[in-house]
Design an enzyme around this catalytic site. Structure first.
Site, PDB file in Angstrom:
ATOM      1  CG  HIS A 260      -1.891   0.996   1.401  1.00  0.00           C
ATOM      2  ND1 HIS A 260      -1.618   2.284   1.790  1.00  0.00           N
ATOM      3  CD2 HIS A 260      -3.226   0.937   1.194  1.00  0.00           C
ATOM      4  CE1 HIS A 260      -2.746   2.977   1.817  1.00  0.00           C
ATOM      5  NE2 HIS A 260      -3.735   2.183   1.466  1.00  0.00           N
TER       6      HIS A 260
ATOM      7  CG  ASP B 210       0.929  -2.115   6.195  1.00  0.00           C
ATOM      8  OD1 ASP B 210       0.058  -2.104   7.100  1.00  0.00           O
ATOM      9  OD2 ASP B 210       0.779  -1.561   5.095  1.00  0.00           O
TER      10      ASP B 210
ATOM     11  CD  GLN C  91      -6.546  -4.508   4.411  1.00  0.00           C
ATOM     12  OE1 GLN C  91      -7.453  -5.238   4.807  1.00  0.00           O
ATOM     13  NE2 GLN C  91      -6.767  -3.274   3.992  1.00  0.00           N
TER      14      GLN C  91
ATOM     15  CE  LYS D  73      -6.958   0.001   6.326  1.00  0.00           C
ATOM     16  NZ  LYS D  73      -7.674   0.289   5.093  1.00  0.00           N
TER      17      LYS D  73
ATOM     18  CB  CYS E 235      -3.692   3.138  -1.661  1.00  0.00           C
ATOM     19  SG  CYS E 235      -4.951   4.350  -1.348  1.00  0.00           S
TER      20      CYS E 235
HETATM   21  N1  PMP Z   1      -1.540  -0.623   4.648  1.00  0.00           N
HETATM   22  C1  PMP Z   1      -2.479  -1.397   4.089  1.00  0.00           C
HETATM   23  C2  PMP Z   1      -2.113  -2.781   3.638  1.00  0.00           C
HETATM   24  C3  PMP Z   1      -3.779  -0.908   3.932  1.00  0.00           C
HETATM   25  O1  PMP Z   1      -4.706  -1.680   3.372  1.00  0.00           O
HETATM   26  C4  PMP Z   1      -4.068   0.408   4.381  1.00  0.00           C
HETATM   27  C5  PMP Z   1      -5.456   0.987   4.216  1.00  0.00           C
HETATM   28  N2  PMP Z   1      -6.099   0.666   3.016  1.00  0.00           N
HETATM   29  C6  PMP Z   1      -3.055   1.156   4.974  1.00  0.00           C
HETATM   30  C7  PMP Z   1      -1.801   0.607   5.103  1.00  0.00           C
HETATM   31  C8  PMP Z   1      -3.294   2.538   5.491  1.00  0.00           C
HETATM   32  O2  PMP Z   1      -4.216   2.534   6.528  1.00  0.00           O
HETATM   33  P1  PMP Z   1      -4.861   3.901   7.076  1.00  0.00           P
HETATM   34  O3  PMP Z   1      -5.419   4.614   5.877  1.00  0.00           O
HETATM   35  O4  PMP Z   1      -5.917   3.435   8.004  1.00  0.00           O
HETATM   36  O5  PMP Z   1      -3.793   4.651   7.750  1.00  0.00           O
END
Ligand code: PMP
Length: 406
Positions: free
Chosen positions: A123, A200, A203, A226, A364
């Site tokens: 991401h 990270d 997920q 999430k 993203c």
């Molecule tokens: N890493 C991953 C794998 C994600 O899926 C996301 C959110 N889609 C993020 C980081 C960023 O999370 P946040 O927008 O809640 O900070």
């Protein structure tokens, strides 16, 4: 134990509404999950009974709010099995957690000529902070590839590791492909070379039991929203030995010990990394969300979501012209796909009109989209409140989209 889905659905007020005169089907859980009543009530309770700035007052409310906040830290420590509450830093989400590590780790450990390894499936939140930090410090970002199933190539990782590598930053679970990465193996490999690993977990935490001591990762970053907790909450877990060494990320109130005209000494862990008034209401909600998840059991959640994934994959596979992105055997409960020549955005619009929330676009993860040579995908991501019948509705909606657009 199997989950009582009907009872669970009753816990989520938002699910019981009509969209375009159809019952809402929410398949955008990888973007954000819905909140059970218990979480909403916890926020309300906080404002009706305990609201006050924390850590600063001697008066009753401040002490009460502080105790509740620090109790939540303990719950999170237990939830991911961290060694100490000193290792749990509250942030506003995975993005802030990842920026914190990239910035502080970069300042402390990265010099010109050093290397950081990340992967093509990241991401942007676990890619851009490392890319920019490397550019600023004259370091090189190495990017690990994937195979045709969307799995990381561990042989390539072995080749990338060298005496200049300072950190590996990879995702636990891909938000596009669903792949659950072999993170324990990656940590083992990296530690053989004395290299720390950041995961990270944005997920990961909502789908899998996470034990940071068992994984032995050095940093684990995730968002509250999430995992059924409020927006604007998150955690940066880091091993104490690193957190002691890293410089603070933001400066101001709360993170200081003493301030003089010409210098400042910093607070002890975890407060060194928590400048300013935190999101106390959100943390109260996060504590409630964790209690809810623990009551259901992360293993039960993982087992049910696997059934959903299997069913959805089987049903979708029967649709002519569908192409999946992410076919690893070890996957979290999401499917990414393109239907024939139909642009994901057009498919998403029609599916939406059927009352079904799916996500379309690059999710993203633009480097991954470039690698796959596609503009984006349609992504349906499942939570434990979803049902097989809802999956059937998605299949019907895709047939409709096909009929209208081809
Ligand atoms: N890493 C991953 C794998 C994600 O899926 C996301 C959110 N889609 C993020 C980081 C960023 O999370 P946040 O927008 O809640 O900070």
């Amino acid at each position: 134990m199997s989950l009582n889905i009907e009872q669970i659905r009753a816990d989520f007020p938002i699910l019981h509404q009509q969209i375009y005169r159809r019952p809402l089907i929410y398949f955008d859980n990888a973007a954000s999950t819905q909140k059970p009543r218990l979480v909403i009530d916890a926020i309300r309770h906080y404002y009706e009974h305990d609201n006050c700035n924390i850590h600063r007052g001697v008066h009753y409310l401040s002490v009460k709010a502080t105790e509740a906040y620090e109790e939540a830290r303990k719950e999170i420590q237990r939830f991911i099995n961290a060694k100490s509450t000193h290792e749990i830093i509250f942030t506003k989400g995975a993005t802030e957690s990842l920026n914190l590590v990239a910035s502080s780790f970069g300042k402390r450990y990265i010099q010109r000529g050093d290397e950081v390894i990340t992967s093509i499936m990241e991401h942007h939140s676990n890619f851009v902070p490392w890319q920019q930090m490397c550019l600023e410090r004259g370091a090189t970002l190495r990017v690990l590839g994937i195979n045709e199933h969307g799995e990381l190539d561990l042989d390539e990782l072995k080749d990338l590791l060298n005496e200049k590598t300072r950190l590996i930053a990879v995702t636990h679970v891909s938000n596009v492909l669903g792949t659950i990465n072999p993170v324990k193996e990656i940590v083992g490999l990296a530690h053989q070379h004395g290299i720390p690993v950041l995961l990270d977990g944005a997920q990961g935490v909502s789908h899998l039991p996470v034990d940071v001591q068992d994984l032995d990762c050095d940093f684990y970053c995730f968002s509250g929203h999430k995992m059924y907790a409020p927006m604007g909450t998150g955690v940066m877990y880091g091993k104490e030995k690193y957190l002691e060494e890293l410089p603070p990320y933001q400066l101001g109130g709360e993170m200081i010990k003493d301030v003089y005209l010409d210098h400042t000494t910093f607070n002890e862990l975890p407060f060194k990394f928590e400048a300013g008034t935190p999101n106390v209401e959100g943390v109260m909600g996060m504590k409630a969300a964790i209690a809810y998840l623990q009551q259901l059991g992360m293993d039960n959640i993982a087992a049910y979501e696997e059934r959903l994934l299997k069913y959805a994959t089987e049903q979708l596979s029967a649709i002519e012209g569908i192409k999946f992105y992410g076919t690893a055997p070890h996957k979290a409960s999401l499917v990414s796909f393109i239907i024939g020549d139909i642009h994901p955005y057009d498919a998403g619009m029609i599916i939406d009109k059927m009352g079904i929330a799916v996500r379309t676009g690059h999710h993203c993860a633009m480097p991954l989209m470039d690698f796959l040579k596609i503009p984006g995908t349609v992504r349906a991501s499942f939570a434990f409140y979803n049902t097989m019948e809802e999956v059937d509705q998605l299949i019907a909606a895709i047939h409709k989209a096909k009929a209208m657009l081809t």
